[in-house]
Design a protein around this motif. Structure first.
Motif, mmCIF file in Angstrom:
data_model
loop_
_atom_site.group_PDB
_atom_site.id
_atom_site.type_symbol
_atom_site.label_atom_id
_atom_site.label_comp_id
_atom_site.label_asym_id
_atom_site.label_seq_id
_atom_site.Cartn_x
_atom_site.Cartn_y
_atom_site.Cartn_z
ATOM 1 N N GLN A 45 1.975 66.953 13.516
ATOM 2 C CA GLN A 45 2.273 65.736 12.774
ATOM 3 C C GLN A 45 2.080 65.992 11.287
ATOM 4 N N LEU A 46 3.050 65.589 10.489
ATOM 5 C CA LEU A 46 2.963 65.787 9.052
ATOM 6 C C LEU A 46 1.939 64.825 8.461
ATOM 7 N N LEU A 47 0.937 65.380 7.789
ATOM 8 C CA LEU A 47 -0.085 64.558 7.129
ATOM 9 C C LEU A 47 0.341 64.199 5.711
ATOM 10 N N LEU A 48 0.800 65.191 4.981
ATOM 11 C CA LEU A 48 1.216 64.966 3.607
ATOM 12 C C LEU A 48 2.010 66.158 3.120
ATOM 13 N N LYS A 49 2.675 65.964 1.989
ATOM 14 C CA LYS A 49 3.501 67.015 1.414
ATOM 15 C C LYS A 49 3.455 66.931 -0.107
ATOM 16 N N TYR A 50 3.679 68.075 -0.730
ATOM 17 C CA TYR A 50 3.779 68.147 -2.175
ATOM 18 C C TYR A 50 5.044 68.915 -2.527
ATOM 19 N N PHE A 51 5.867 68.280 -3.375
ATOM 20 C CA PHE A 51 7.062 68.960 -3.872
ATOM 21 C C PHE A 51 6.943 69.194 -5.370
ATOM 22 N N SER A 52 6.566 68.146 -6.093
ATOM 23 C CA SER A 52 6.431 68.254 -7.540
ATOM 24 C C SER A 52 5.692 67.009 -8.037
ATOM 25 N N GLY A 53 5.408 66.982 -9.337
ATOM 26 C CA GLY A 53 4.807 65.798 -9.924
ATOM 27 C C GLY A 53 3.303 65.787 -9.816
ATOM 28 N N ASP A 54 2.762 64.613 -9.569
ATOM 29 C CA ASP A 54 1.309 64.430 -9.487
ATOM 30 C C ASP A 54 0.720 65.421 -8.495
ATOM 31 N N THR A 55 -0.260 66.166 -8.946
ATOM 32 C CA THR A 55 -0.806 67.230 -8.101
ATOM 33 C C THR A 55 -1.768 66.725 -7.031
ATOM 34 N N LEU A 56 -2.155 65.484 -7.089
ATOM 35 C CA LEU A 56 -2.990 64.886 -6.054
ATOM 36 C C LEU A 56 -2.094 63.992 -5.212
ATOM 37 N N VAL A 57 -1.960 64.340 -3.949
ATOM 38 C CA VAL A 57 -1.055 63.593 -3.079
ATOM 39 C C VAL A 57 -1.846 62.916 -1.964
ATOM 40 N N GLN A 58 -1.399 61.748 -1.642
ATOM 41 C CA GLN A 58 -2.037 60.973 -0.584
ATOM 42 C C GLN A 58 -1.200 61.080 0.684
ATOM 43 N N GLY A 59 -1.882 61.122 1.803
ATOM 44 C CA GLY A 59 -1.179 61.209 3.062
ATOM 45 C C GLY A 59 -1.601 60.117 4.022
ATOM 46 N N LYS A 61 -3.625 58.631 7.415
ATOM 47 C CA LYS A 61 -4.960 58.711 8.015
ATOM 48 C C LYS A 61 -6.064 58.944 6.979
ATOM 49 N N GLY A 62 -5.829 58.573 5.740
ATOM 50 C CA GLY A 62 -6.857 58.694 4.708
ATOM 51 C C GLY A 62 -7.018 60.081 4.110
ATOM 52 N N PHE A 63 -6.114 60.981 4.403
ATOM 53 C CA PHE A 63 -6.180 62.336 3.857
ATOM 54 C C PHE A 63 -5.509 62.423 2.495
ATOM 55 N N GLU A 64 -5.975 63.362 1.697
ATOM 56 C CA GLU A 64 -5.357 63.689 0.431
ATOM 57 C C GLU A 64 -5.447 65.197 0.229
ATOM 58 N N ALA A 65 -4.605 65.708 -0.651
ATOM 59 C CA ALA A 65 -4.630 67.131 -0.971
ATOM 60 C C ALA A 65 -4.326 67.301 -2.441
ATOM 61 N N GLU A 66 -4.875 68.359 -3.000
ATOM 62 C CA GLU A 66 -4.673 68.624 -4.413
ATOM 63 C C GLU A 66 -4.064 69.995 -4.611
ATOM 64 N N PHE A 67 -2.963 70.045 -5.320
ATOM 65 C CA PHE A 67 -2.284 71.285 -5.650
ATOM 66 C C PHE A 67 -2.876 71.827 -6.947
ATOM 67 N N LYS A 68 -3.364 73.070 -6.881
ATOM 68 C CA LYS A 68 -3.879 73.733 -8.077
ATOM 69 C C LYS A 68 -3.095 75.020 -8.269
ATOM 70 N N LEU A 76 -7.042 70.387 1.530
ATOM 71 C CA LEU A 76 -6.967 69.065 2.167
ATOM 72 C C LEU A 76 -8.351 68.434 2.161
ATOM 73 N N ARG A 77 -8.416 67.142 1.859
ATOM 74 C CA ARG A 77 -9.728 66.470 1.786
ATOM 75 C C ARG A 77 -9.667 65.115 2.475
ATOM 76 N N LYS A 78 -10.849 64.710 2.921
ATOM 77 C CA LYS A 78 -11.013 63.351 3.438
ATOM 78 C C LYS A 78 -12.443 62.935 3.130
ATOM 79 N N PRO A 79 -12.657 61.776 2.538
ATOM 80 C CA PRO A 79 -14.009 61.389 2.113
ATOM 81 C C PRO A 79 -14.950 61.077 3.266
ATOM 82 N N SER A 80 -14.418 60.582 4.381
ATOM 83 C CA SER A 80 -15.285 60.206 5.489
ATOM 84 C C SER A 80 -14.553 60.486 6.795
#
Lengths: 115, 115
Positions: A45-59, A61-68, A76-80
């Motif tokens: 199941q796709l949680l999130l994707k990054y193509f361009s733009g803002d490097t912090l993407v939200q997905g 189920k509360g997940f986020e990821a940061e492109f560096k 991939l991160r989740k606070p809780s």
């Protein structure tokens, strides 16, 4: 050769704790980056994707990821974490620099959640 | 919208036998992909169809593997004769032809065990 590295094969966290899953890709100026999750008996199941733009993407189920770009990472991160997050997580890279529609996946990280 | 479906979910065959895996993509998706995960390693690309044409089959391991997509709808992947190293989980994915072409939707996979 193109590659995606997920250095952690297994991770165990307590329910309610924060989570970070690591992902590094080998090359590319404009990678398209993805995180997928596979729960037991389910498809990817796709949680999130990054193509361009803002490097912090939200997905979902509360997940986020940061492109560096400087670190070639897409963590991939989740606070809780919730018990239902126990699954296997895959990072993937694709895009025009990666033979168009072909995705390259990491080996996956299995997440266990302690009550 | 129905997701990507795969049949069977699990197949156990003996070395030297033939197995055919089937994938039904999301309706209207021109792009169809096959991937394989062997022994807990990374998920690897096998091939890519655009409608009924093979766009990229660079990941096919050898000529014992034959993929078809007659009529541009469902696809089959035949392994003949199967070898022990063919064991793994075979995933199918599909994506639309428009700007969301890089959003690949995966099926649950077929677990193939060759004994």
């Amino acid at each position: 050769a193109q590659s995606v590295t997920q250095p952690d094969i297994h991770i165990t966290v307590s329910e309610g704790a924060s989570l970070e899953l690591r992902c590094n890709y080998s090359y590319g100026a404009t990678p398209y980056l993805f995180w997928y999750v596979q729960s037991p008996g389910q498809g990817l199941q796709l949680l999130l994707k990054y193509f361009s733009g803002d490097t912090l993407v939200q997905g979902i189920k509360g997940f986020e990821a940061e492109f560096k770009r400087s670190q070639s990472s897409f963590n991939l991160r989740k606070p809780s974490v919730h018990w239902s997050d126990a699954a296997e997580y895959f990072c993937a890279v694709g895009g025009p620099e990666y033979n168009f529609n072909k995705f390259y996946f990491g080996s996956g990280t299995k997440l266990n959640v302690k009550p | 919208e129905a997701g990507v479906t795969q049949f069977p979910s699990h197949s156990v065959i003996e070395k030297g036998q033939t197995v055919t895996l089937r994938c039904d993509p999301i309706s209207g998706h021109d792009n169809l992909y096959w991937y394989r995960r062997v022994m807990g390693k990374e998920i690897k690309f096998l091939l890519h169809f655009v409608k009924e044409s093979k766009q990229d089959e660079s990941g096919m391991p050898n000529n014992r593997f034959l993929a078809e997509r007659t009529g541009g709808t469902y696809s089959t992947l035949k392994v003949q004769p199967a070898e022990l190293e063919d064991s793994g989980v075979y995933f199918c994915a599909s994506s639309p032809k428009d700007g969301r072409v890089y959003e690949q939707y995966f099926g649950p996979g077929t677990r193939l065990t060759v004994t």
